[in-house]
Design a protein around this motif. Structure first.
Motif, short mmCIF file in Angstrom:
data_model
loop_
_atom_site.label_atom_id
_atom_site.label_comp_id
_atom_site.label_asym_id
_atom_site.label_seq_id
_atom_site.Cartn_x
_atom_site.Cartn_y
_atom_site.Cartn_z
N LEU A 548 2.46 -6.02 -5.99
CA LEU A 548 1.88 -4.74 -6.84
C LEU A 548 1.57 -3.69 -5.53
CD1 LEU A 548 0.71 -3.06 -8.99
CD2 LEU A 548 -1.39 -4.33 -9.07
N THR A 549 0.75 -4.16 -4.30
CA THR A 549 0.41 -3.21 -3.62
C THR A 549 1.76 -2.53 -2.90
OG1 THR A 549 0.33 -5.06 -1.90
CG2 THR A 549 -1.77 -4.10 -2.78
N ARG A 550 2.76 -3.48 -2.84
CA ARG A 550 4.26 -2.86 -2.22
C ARG A 550 4.65 -1.74 -3.14
NH1 ARG A 550 6.66 -7.92 -1.74
NH2 ARG A 550 5.09 -8.92 -0.38
N ILE A 551 4.74 -2.02 -4.40
CA ILE A 551 5.19 -1.24 -5.28
C ILE A 551 4.53 0.15 -5.14
CG2 ILE A 551 5.51 -0.45 -7.72
CD1 ILE A 551 5.95 -3.38 -8.36
N ARG A 552 3.07 -0.19 -5.17
CA ARG A 552 2.10 1.15 -5.08
C ARG A 552 2.50 1.93 -3.68
NH1 ARG A 552 -2.12 1.02 -9.26
NH2 ARG A 552 -0.81 2.03 -10.65
N SER A 553 2.93 1.07 -2.84
CA SER A 553 3.00 1.99 -1.53
C SER A 553 4.39 2.84 -1.41
CB SER A 553 2.92 0.88 -0.31
OG SER A 553 4.17 0.36 -0.49
N ILE A 554 5.15 2.53 -2.41
CA ILE A 554 6.47 3.35 -2.38
C ILE A 554 6.42 4.88 -2.67
CG2 ILE A 554 8.79 3.38 -3.38
CD1 ILE A 554 8.43 0.53 -4.36
N ALA A 555 5.72 5.14 -3.57
CA ALA A 555 5.39 6.35 -3.84
C ALA A 555 4.44 6.97 -2.50
CB ALA A 555 4.68 6.61 -5.06
N ARG A 556 3.52 6.27 -2.14
CA ARG A 556 2.50 6.83 -1.00
C ARG A 556 3.28 7.02 0.31
NH1 ARG A 556 -0.94 2.26 0.46
NH2 ARG A 556 -1.27 1.89 -1.79
N THR A 557 4.40 6.57 0.66
CA THR A 557 5.16 6.65 1.93
C THR A 557 5.65 8.13 1.47
OG1 THR A 557 6.66 5.29 0.80
CG2 THR A 557 6.40 4.91 3.03
N ALA A 558 5.82 8.39 0.48
CA ALA A 558 6.58 9.85 -0.03
C ALA A 558 5.33 10.88 -0.29
CB ALA A 558 7.30 10.08 -0.82
N ASN A 559 4.02 10.20 -0.01
CA ASN A 559 3.01 11.26 -0.16
C ASN A 559 2.97 11.65 -1.70
OD1 ASN A 559 1.37 11.28 2.22
ND2 ASN A 559 3.00 12.64 3.17
N ILE A 560 3.18 10.87 -2.55
CA ILE A 560 3.16 11.24 -3.89
C ILE A 560 1.91 10.53 -4.56
CG2 ILE A 560 4.42 11.27 -6.17
CD1 ILE A 560 7.11 11.56 -4.31
N THR A 561 1.10 11.16 -5.35
CA THR A 561 -0.06 10.41 -5.85
C THR A 561 0.27 10.28 -7.57
OG1 THR A 561 -1.02 12.46 -6.63
CG2 THR A 561 -1.63 11.80 -4.68
#
Ligand code: ARG
Length: 669
Positions: A548-561
């Motif tokens: 789950l944290t990996r999935i959540r970090s995908i958008a985060r790398t693109a700075n998308i909330t």
């Protein structure tokens, strides 16, 4: 919405019936069955009949309108955002109605719908069994012909793209992808809404239920974890759940505890006695009880006084219960469990009146000084002991009073008891006796949610190295220690802030204990192993929390909330074109069906298996489809928003599953 559809359907049905009736009447008149033998030709029909024909045409017109309205409402129902649609459930309905229309003379035809991994997306496998049923009625048809006829009677539904009949009548159903994408996009936009339930039920979930002054052991831990999760599932679906902790806080053991308390701390009424180690205190009093007849006699007198609510004895009893309550509460706080304490003592006066009533109505039988009650069938079971030979009540008596209270006062539609399987017979007999006494009516559902024994890694009963029973608080401490060791081994202490590390430690520890329990079929014994539950591979909490944290970090790398994703979902739709996207999408769409299925057998491992399936199909999708493309310098070149939306829908459903399991995900671990 469902009600509106049902109303329309009833109106359509009555119009259809009227049309049938009128058509029959018209035919009867025309063919002379009514007026002697006069047969009328079409151009000389009497006025009576022509009026009927006009009326019938009007009805037919109305029926068409009603049918259209039903279809329209049904498609709206799918799109409505206040509930998530059950694909399987919806297909079952659509096919049930097609089967009924195609074969109105087959009573209760089977409607078999299942997800299909190979052909189409779902399959309807009704044709074969239906062919057999028809054969029984003397009708010979081939399964493919039956399949074809069912498909011909299908009402158009926005969920279904097409249906093909293959092999021996299998109907392969292809779902409408753009429709499916709409549903998933709406999850990102509106959050997850529970699927519709037929009726909101009042459910009493009886779980945890440790015994005062005795150990709260691993069996109670299982009951606590399973009961909490069942309550969560039912609450999520919108049922009215009453979580009850049926604490063992009454009965003869209090006689000896109070007698011992009075001897050891004569001024207990003014000075609080130091009995923090209640178990040691219990052991001392039990020893005296077994060895000293005079003490035993006094203990019995104390029980009598307590059961008559003598104030001094009640105060002593309360003190003892308070000590236990504080201990139990520590466990509940750590595990985040909400439950209302309503112990056996609550039923004392209810027991008295119920026992009188049962006796008066002739349900009680003498048996070597005891009074027992048999269930509906005497031979293949044991009776409940309602009054002991010394006149006292038992666990059975309190459960009889309790079932009455829950039905009559709590207005329960469904009673759930979560205990070890060793108590299965007790609950069977209880149910049977309650039915016999007329307390339990057929419209109330009773489920004993049993579970197996907790074993140590040596497959023997779970004990400490020194052979003592394991204290729950110590077990949780050990979990914390082991969780920290694992995090440090992975070097997480260097990456996370101290607060983040602590949150990760607690979540991992409690999540893995809960998940290890819930992911096993509760009917089996289960081996408690910190090593196994802390593994970061396979169907474990650690693996899934990381996923789950990996999935959540995908958008985060693109700075998308998350907020931005929600906004994007207004204009962009989840992408389901790639084979792996579609595979993941279909798994996600099963969520409402998975949750509703749990209410059938109350087996939570299904939800864990589902969670694992999401994370596996997610990995396949992520390995095959770019969500964010970077150039050789590592700068972001393209962001595939429609795929990020699929990631977000996956994350949201995983979070919801974790929540139903009583597990809190952390943002970083
Ligand atoms: N206190 C009991 C035990 O430890 C469990 C009670 C379960 N609930 C009930 N209504 N009997 O075994």
């Amino acid at each position: 919405m469902e009600k509106q559809i049902a109303d329309l359907q009833i109106r359509a049905q009555s119009a259809e019936n009227e049309i049938k009736f009128l058509t029959q009447e018209i035919d009867n008149i025309k063919n002379g069955f009514k007026s002697g033998c006069t047969v009328f030709s079409d151009d000389e029909i009497p006025k009576e009949v022509s009026d009927m024909l006009v009326q019938n045409n009007k009805l037919k017109y109305r029926l068409e309108i009603l049918k259209k309205a039903v279809a329209e409402q049904e498609s709206k129902c799918v799109e409505s955002v206040d509930s998530m649609i059950r694909i399987q459930g919806a297909l079952e309905k659509v096919f049930a109605s097609a089967i009924e229309k195609a074969y109105p003379d087959v009573p209760d035809p089977p409607v078999i719908i299942a997800p299909s991994p190979k052909f189409g997306d779902y399959q309807c496998n009704t044709a074969l069994p239906l062919t057999h049923l028809l054969k029984g009625q003397g009708i010979k048809v081939s399964p493919p012909a039956v399949g074809k006829k069912i498909v011909e009677h299908l009402h158009p539904n926005p969920l279904i793209e097409k249906c093909d009949v293959a092999g021996p009548g299998y109907i392969n159903i292809t779902l409408n992808k753009s429709y499916a994408a709409k549903i998933l996009t709406s999850i990102v936009q509106n959050g997850i809404k529970p699927p519709n339930i037929e009726k909101r039920l009042r459910v009493v979930v009886d779980f945890s239920s440790p015994n005062v002054a005795k150990e709260m052991h691993v069996g109670h831990l299982r009951s606590t974890i399973i009961g909490d999760s069942i309550s969560r599932v039912l609450e999520f679906l919108g049922h009215d759940v009453l979580r009850i902790n049926h604490v063992g806080d009454w009965g003869t053991q209090f006689g000896m505890l109070i007698a011992h308390l009075k001897d050891k701390f004569p001024d207990y009424l003014s000075v609080s006695p130091p009995i923090a180690d209640l178990q040691a205190f219990y052991k001392e009093s039990k020893k005296r009880f077994d060895e000293d007849p005079e003490f035993k006699k006094r203990a019995y007198e104390c029980v009598v006084k307590l059961q008559k609510f003598d104030p001094d004895y009640t105060k002593a009893w309360k003190m003892i219960c308070d000590v236990s309550r504080q201990e139990f509460q520590k466990v509940y706080d750590r595990l985040g469990i909400n439950v209302i304490e309503r112990g056996e003592s609550f039923y004392q006066t209810r027991m008295e009146s119920l026992v009188k009533e049962l006796d008066l109505r002739g349900f009680l039988e003498e048996d070597e000084g005891r009074k027992v009650m048999w269930g509906l069938v005497k031979d293949d079971s044991i009776p409940l002991t309602i009054i002991k030979s010394d006149g006292g009540f038992t666990y059975d008596t309190s459960d009889m009073a309790c079932i009455k209270q829950r039905i009559e006062e709590e207005k329960a539609d469904w009673l759930i008891y979560v205990t070890d399987l060793g108590q299965a017979t007790h609950f069977q007999v209880l149910e049977s006796c309650a039915k016999r006494a007329g307390i339990l009516k057929p419209n109330v559902r009773v489920s004993h949610v049993g579970f197996g024994v907790v074993l140590g890694e040596d497959k023997k009963k779970f004990k400490t190295r020194s052979g003592d029973t394991v204290k729950l608080t110590e077990l949780l401490d050990e979990g914390l220690k082991r969780a920290m060791d694992t995090l440090v081994q992975k070097g997480r202490d260097k990456v996370l802030s101290p607060e983040e590390l602590k949150a990760a430690q607690e979540n991992v520890a409690y999540a893995c204990i809960k998940y290890a329990d819930l992911s096993h079929n509760r009917n089996n014994d289960y081996i408690f192993s910190f090593d196994k539950m802390l593994e970061d591979k396979g169907n474990t909490a650690v693996y899934l929390l990381y996923a789950l944290t990996r999935i959540r970090s995908i958008a985060r790398t693109a700075n998308i909330t998350s907020e931005q994703l929600k906004e994007a979902a207004k204009t962009t739709t989840v992408s389901l074109e790639h084979e792996k996207e579609w595979k993941l999408g279909k798994v996600l769409l099963r969520f409402p069906d998975v949750v509703l299925d749990i209410t059938k057998d109350l087996c939570l491992h299904r939800l864990c298996e589902y969670l694992y399936e999401i994370s596996s199909s997610f990995t396949e999708f992520y390995d095959n489809c770019y969500c964010i493309e970077k150039d050789s310098a590592g700068d972001i070149k393209t962001v595939h928003m429609n795929r990020l939306l699929l990631c977000e829908a996956s994350a949201l459903i995983m979070v919801q599953c974790f929540d139903l399991l009583g597990i809190k995900p952390v943002s970083r671990m």
